[in-house]
Design a protein around this motif. Structure first.
Motif: not given
Length: 272
Positions: A108-119, A121-137
């Protein structure tokens, strides 16, 4: 929502807003006077003396409106098309989902989660990735309005969590709807905003201002309605390679500090 209740809410919102706007007007004039004393040339000289470089976007949209929106109360009917997950509405405006489909964080990270958001999440296209905290998963997303993110509002955040193997486990979502523009105001330019940071000593030596982008931050928060003000996000790359974000009200130049409580997912906004 019945009309009488709606009318009461808007009367309260705009009464508070009028007080806030007057206070902001007084402070904005004071800030602008300080910037005028400093002068454009002086700003550039200060930045040069501190070896602070910057890239400024074209200052095209010199006005922006305030925005109001209503908090979404989730219901099962609106979520019936979401597949591959188990959904719980733990409060009227908090959706908690546990994925049953196998989907990995790396994919999902490869496309900034766009595929995940679209499939998923409700109204997923309205959201934008801000931060990935890998230590917190965890990955944090902001809801957008008119292509601009709403910074750190608990009412607009989406948080995605995965396990140690990288499989996405769950997400929590809050959302706004019925966005309305009103009360358009002049904006401080990106150079004025950088000058405001420099005059406060908030830009470190040998750093680079890599972007200045427009979004929104909370001005008034009520039970069912939120009001947001135009906000500049100044991204700065430090000499160490780390990145800092500075948020300033785009009308009066006030610095906004977001303090996130990771347990309650609530934020506190402070201004200087």
């Amino acid at each position: 929502m019945d009309w009488s209740k709606t009318k009461t809410i808007f009367i309260i919102v705009f009464s508070i807003l009028n007080i806030c706007l007057y206070w902001m007007y007084v402070n904005r004039n004071a800030n602008i006077e300080n910037l005028e004393v400093m002068g454009t040339t002086s700003v550039e000289d200060v930045l040069k003396s501190e070896n602070i470089t910057y890239k400024l976007p074209p200052f095209v949209d010199k006005e922006a409106s305030y925005v109001s929106a209503d908090i979404v109360d989730f219901n099962k009917e609106s979520l019936k098309d979401l597949k591959g997950q188990r959904i719980a509405i733990t409060s009227d405006n908090l959706l908690e989902s546990t994925l049953t489909d196998k989907l990995t964080f790396e994919e999902t990270q490869k496309d900034d989660f766009k595929t995940f958001l679209s499939q998923y999440v409700l109204n997923g296209s309205e959201y934008t990735l801000w931060d990935v905290a890998e230590e917190q998963n965890k990955a944090f997303f902001f809801q957008q309005f008119d292509g601009r993110p709403i910074y750190y509002s608990p009412s607009t955040m989406l948080v995605v969590t995965w396990d140690e193997s990288g499989r996405i486990q769950s997400y929590e979502q809050r959302m706004l709807r019925d966005f309305t523009n009103f009360n358009k105001k002049d904006l401080l330019s990106p150079l004025e905003i950088i000058g405001s940071l420099a005059s406060r000593g908030l830009l470190k030596q040998n750093s680079e201002v890599t972007s200045v982008k427009m979004g929104y931050s909370t001005l008034v928060r009520l039970t069912e309605t939120q009001v947001f003000a135009p906000t500049w996000d100044v991204q700065v790359k430090l000499e160490s390679g780390e990145t800092e974000h500075h948020f300033l009200n785009a009308n009066d130049g006030k610095v906004i500090e977001f303090q996130i409580d990771s347990d309650s997912n609530e934020d506190k906004e402070q201004s200087e």
